[in-house]
Design a protein around this motif. Structure first.
Motif, PDB file in Angstrom:
ATOM      1  N   HIS A  72      10.873   6.996  -2.843  1.00 30.17           N
ATOM      2  CA  HIS A  72      11.003   6.551  -4.135  1.00 30.17           C
ATOM      3  C   HIS A  72       9.634   6.270  -4.876  1.00 30.17           C
ATOM      4  CE1 HIS A  72      15.386   6.346  -3.728  1.00 30.17           C
ATOM      5  NE2 HIS A  72      15.405   6.121  -5.068  1.00 30.17           N
ATOM      6  N   ALA A  73       9.177   6.794  -5.832  1.00 34.35           N
ATOM      7  CA  ALA A  73       8.136   6.161  -6.416  1.00 34.35           C
ATOM      8  C   ALA A  73       8.193   4.920  -7.181  1.00 34.35           C
ATOM      9  CB  ALA A  73       7.376   7.226  -7.136  1.00 34.35           C
ATOM     10  N   ILE A  74       9.283   5.023  -7.991  1.00 36.01           N
ATOM     11  CA  ILE A  74       9.896   4.038  -8.388  1.00 36.01           C
ATOM     12  C   ILE A  74      11.340   3.716  -8.634  1.00 36.01           C
ATOM     13  CG2 ILE A  74       7.988   3.401 -10.542  1.00 36.01           C
ATOM     14  CD1 ILE A  74       9.947   5.088 -12.289  1.00 36.01           C
ATOM     15  N   PHE A 123      12.250   9.963  -7.628  1.00 32.39           N
ATOM     16  CA  PHE A 123      11.884   9.990  -6.116  1.00 32.39           C
ATOM     17  C   PHE A 123      11.513  11.558  -5.853  1.00 32.39           C
ATOM     18  CE2 PHE A 123      16.704  10.059  -6.758  1.00 32.39           C
ATOM     19  CZ  PHE A 123      16.896  11.314  -6.394  1.00 32.39           C
ATOM     20  N   PHE A 124      10.917  11.771  -4.566  1.00 29.58           N
ATOM     21  CA  PHE A 124      10.436  13.101  -4.252  1.00 29.58           C
ATOM     22  C   PHE A 124      11.252  13.070  -2.910  1.00 29.58           C
ATOM     23  CE2 PHE A 124       7.219  10.992  -6.835  1.00 29.58           C
ATOM     24  CZ  PHE A 124       7.288  12.184  -7.806  1.00 29.58           C
ATOM     25  N   GLU A 125      11.612  14.301  -2.681  1.00 31.44           N
ATOM     26  CA  GLU A 125      12.010  14.614  -1.226  1.00 31.44           C
ATOM     27  C   GLU A 125      11.244  15.314  -0.698  1.00 31.44           C
ATOM     28  OE1 GLU A 125      16.015  14.913  -0.995  1.00 31.44           O
ATOM     29  OE2 GLU A 125      16.545  14.850  -3.125  1.00 31.44           O
ATOM     30  N   LEU A 126      10.755  14.517   0.429  1.00 31.02           N
ATOM     31  CA  LEU A 126       9.873  15.091   1.378  1.00 31.02           C
ATOM     32  C   LEU A 126      10.316  15.135   2.722  1.00 31.02           C
ATOM     33  CD1 LEU A 126       6.722  13.179   0.300  1.00 31.02           C
ATOM     34  CD2 LEU A 126       7.410  15.640  -0.292  1.00 31.02           C
ATOM     35  N   GLY A 127      10.507  16.456   3.505  1.00 31.26           N
ATOM     36  CA  GLY A 127      11.136  16.838   4.902  1.00 31.26           C
ATOM     37  C   GLY A 127      12.286  16.210   4.986  1.00 31.26           C
ATOM     38  N   PRO A 153      -0.757  -2.580  -6.291  1.00 35.91           N
ATOM     39  CA  PRO A 153      -1.636  -2.132  -5.127  1.00 35.91           C
ATOM     40  C   PRO A 153      -1.400  -0.311  -5.243  1.00 35.91           C
ATOM     41  CG  PRO A 153       0.335  -3.014  -3.970  1.00 35.91           C
ATOM     42  CD  PRO A 153       0.357  -3.334  -5.286  1.00 35.91           C
ATOM     43  N   SER A 154      -2.591   0.093  -4.968  1.00 39.99           N
ATOM     44  CA  SER A 154      -2.251   1.767  -4.945  1.00 39.99           C
ATOM     45  C   SER A 154      -1.198   2.266  -4.433  1.00 39.99           C
ATOM     46  CB  SER A 154      -3.653   2.315  -4.139  1.00 39.99           C
ATOM     47  OG  SER A 154      -3.473   3.653  -4.011  1.00 39.99           O
ATOM     48  N   GLY A 155      -0.321   3.179  -5.030  1.00 37.53           N
ATOM     49  CA  GLY A 155       0.742   3.855  -4.439  1.00 37.53           C
ATOM     50  C   GLY A 155       2.006   3.064  -4.635  1.00 37.53           C
ATOM     51  N   SER A 156       2.002   1.973  -5.523  1.00 40.26           N
ATOM     52  CA  SER A 156       3.067   0.882  -5.845  1.00 40.26           C
ATOM     53  C   SER A 156       3.867   1.820  -6.922  1.00 40.26           C
ATOM     54  CB  SER A 156       2.626  -0.199  -6.298  1.00 40.26           C
ATOM     55  OG  SER A 156       1.747  -0.102  -7.281  1.00 40.26           O
TER      56      SER A 156
END
Ligand SMILES: Nc1ncnc2c1ncn2[C@@H]1O[C@H](COP(=O)(O)OP(=O)(O)O)[C@@H](O)[C@H]1O
Ligand SMILES: [Mg+2]
Length: 236
Positions: free
Chosen positions: A30-32, A21-25, A50-53
């Motif tokens: 979660h990417a996976i 996961f990435f912490e944004l703001g 799909p794209s971004g899954s």
């Protein structure tokens, strides 16, 4: 290619509760998410979504290019969380071959030199690397193009060069992330045929990532990923 070149110890892939996961703001994206998955040496698995899954994130985690925040990744007995830098870099260069949508070739350099590059980096001696690179170029049906710069080739031919390059160190696993994404239907089909041949004849594990259902349907096993979560479908 001689089978003797491929290590015989099975590079089975095991993921247990893997999240990235990435912490944004202040928010966790979660990417996976909590993926548990086994892929046996020699399998051909498509990862569709799909794209971004989360497909590329999963590919990068399996390839040791990205480190998950949670969970365990073990390939061929190597637990990434316990491995040292040397073991991980050996894994990335020797066990795994990556094929990307955008080819990532040296444009002004010949086909053969592109395929030689990973062998030079690995410190393989001159005679061996020339023999191996030539063999990989031939396997991809490019013997008559070996001395041409890659920017003179068609997209389909360029992708075959990048497969030859991925093959140069005789990996046990090839991860192809949208390898047909920049190709027309006919060339895409040819590239898929070459990849599946490596799986069938050399028993290289093939992980084929795609958002194209027609491409995914070539695989006997399809992992479908939506919003970072997997479903696993084995075909009869
Ligand atoms: N380095 C990153 N920083 C922030 N978000 C990322 C990063 N890498 C991937 N993501 C996010 O994770 C999700 C999955 O991305 P990705 O694995 O590239 O998907 P796919 O390959 O299926 O298109 C997307 O929402 C993407 O924006
Ligand atoms: Mg992607």
């Amino acid at each position: 290619m001689t089978k003797a070149g491929i290590a015989t110890d099975a590079a089975d892939i095991s993921l247990r509760g893997v999240s990235r996961f990435f912490e944004l703001g202040g928010e966790k994206i979660h990417a996976i998410r909590d993926l548990t998955l086994d892929i046996r040496q020699g399998e051909f698995v498509a990862i569709k979504g799909p794209s971004g899954s989360g497909k590329s994130t999963l590919a990068n985690v399996i390839g040791g290019l990205d480190t998950p925040n949670e969970g365990q990744v073990v390939v061929g007995g190597l637990d990434f969380s316990k491995a040292n830098d040397k073991e991980l870099s050996h894994y990335r260069s020797q066990t795994i071959g990556f094929v990307f949508q955008s080819f990532n070739l040296q444009a002004h350099t010949t086909v053969l030199e592109n395929v030689l590059l990973p062998l030079v980096i690995a410190g393989v001696d001159r005679a061996t690397r020339l023999a191996r690179a030539t063999e990989c170029v031939e396997l991809m049906g490019l013997a008559d193009r070996a001395d041409q710069p890659t920017n003179k080739l068609s997209g389909g031919q360029r992708q075959r060069v990048s497969i030859a390059r991925a093959l140069a160190n005789w990996p046990q696993i090839i991860i192809a992330d949208e390898p047909t994404g920049n190709l027309d239907q006919a060339n895409g089909q040819i590239v898929i045929d070459y990849l599946t041949k490596l799986n069938r004849e050399l028993k290289i594990t093939l992980i084929l990532i795609t958002h194209d259902a027609g491409v995914a349907n070539k695989a006997p096993r399809i992992l479908e990923i939506v919003d970072g979560t997997l479903t696993d479908r084995k075909r009869a």
